[in-house]
Design a protein around this motif. Sequence first.
Motif, short mmCIF file in Angstrom:
data_model
loop_
_atom_site.label_atom_id
_atom_site.label_comp_id
_atom_site.label_asym_id
_atom_site.label_seq_id
_atom_site.Cartn_x
_atom_site.Cartn_y
_atom_site.Cartn_z
N UNK A 47 0.83 -1.19 0.00
CA UNK A 47 0.00 0.00 0.00
C UNK A 47 0.86 1.25 0.00
N UNK A 48 0.44 2.25 -0.76
CA UNK A 48 1.16 3.52 -0.83
C UNK A 48 0.30 4.67 -0.31
N UNK A 49 -0.89 4.84 -0.88
CA UNK A 49 -1.71 5.99 -0.53
C UNK A 49 -3.18 5.70 -0.76
N UNK A 50 -4.02 6.40 -0.01
CA UNK A 50 -5.47 6.24 -0.05
C UNK A 50 -6.11 7.61 -0.12
N UNK A 51 -7.19 7.70 -0.88
CA UNK A 51 -8.00 8.91 -0.88
C UNK A 51 -9.47 8.51 -0.94
N UNK A 59 -1.48 7.65 4.11
CA UNK A 59 -0.26 7.25 3.42
C UNK A 59 0.49 6.19 4.19
N UNK A 60 1.23 5.39 3.45
CA UNK A 60 2.18 4.51 4.09
C UNK A 60 3.27 5.33 4.75
N UNK A 66 6.40 12.89 1.57
CA UNK A 66 7.01 13.00 0.25
C UNK A 66 6.00 12.86 -0.88
N UNK A 67 5.00 12.02 -0.68
CA UNK A 67 3.99 11.75 -1.71
C UNK A 67 2.68 12.41 -1.34
N UNK A 68 1.93 12.83 -2.35
CA UNK A 68 0.61 13.40 -2.16
C UNK A 68 -0.37 12.79 -3.15
N UNK A 69 -1.45 12.22 -2.63
CA UNK A 69 -2.50 11.69 -3.49
C UNK A 69 -3.60 12.73 -3.62
#
Length: 115
Positions: A47-51, A59-60, A66-69
């Motif tokens: 898993x990386x990200x959820x919205x 986020x994981x 660092x990441x944005x969904x």
Amino acid sequence: QVQLVESGGGLVQPGGSLRLSCAASGRSLRNSAMRWYRQAPGKEREFVAFISSTGSTNYADSVKGRFTISRDNAKDMVFLQMNSLKPEDTALYYCNTYIPTVYYWGQGTQVTVSS
């Protein structure tokens, strides 16, 4: 019938950025949660990200900060902005949704972080 198609992957140097896109077709996903997963060689899919349908995110730990969904429900698209990329981010990235009783996955887009 739902189809998901990822795009935006590529080769980037450590510290660089990429923006992945996932386009949905077949039916609107505006009421569905969307997720990004990734799978590196020799590792299980993670898993990386959820919205959520309304924009709530999770986020994981490995990508938090660092990441944005994000999503554009009008266009039935979901995005993953990836900054400060590290070699360990190298993986095939997939978007995912669940519409009972089926899990839908795209074909994946390859992200390679290397100098």
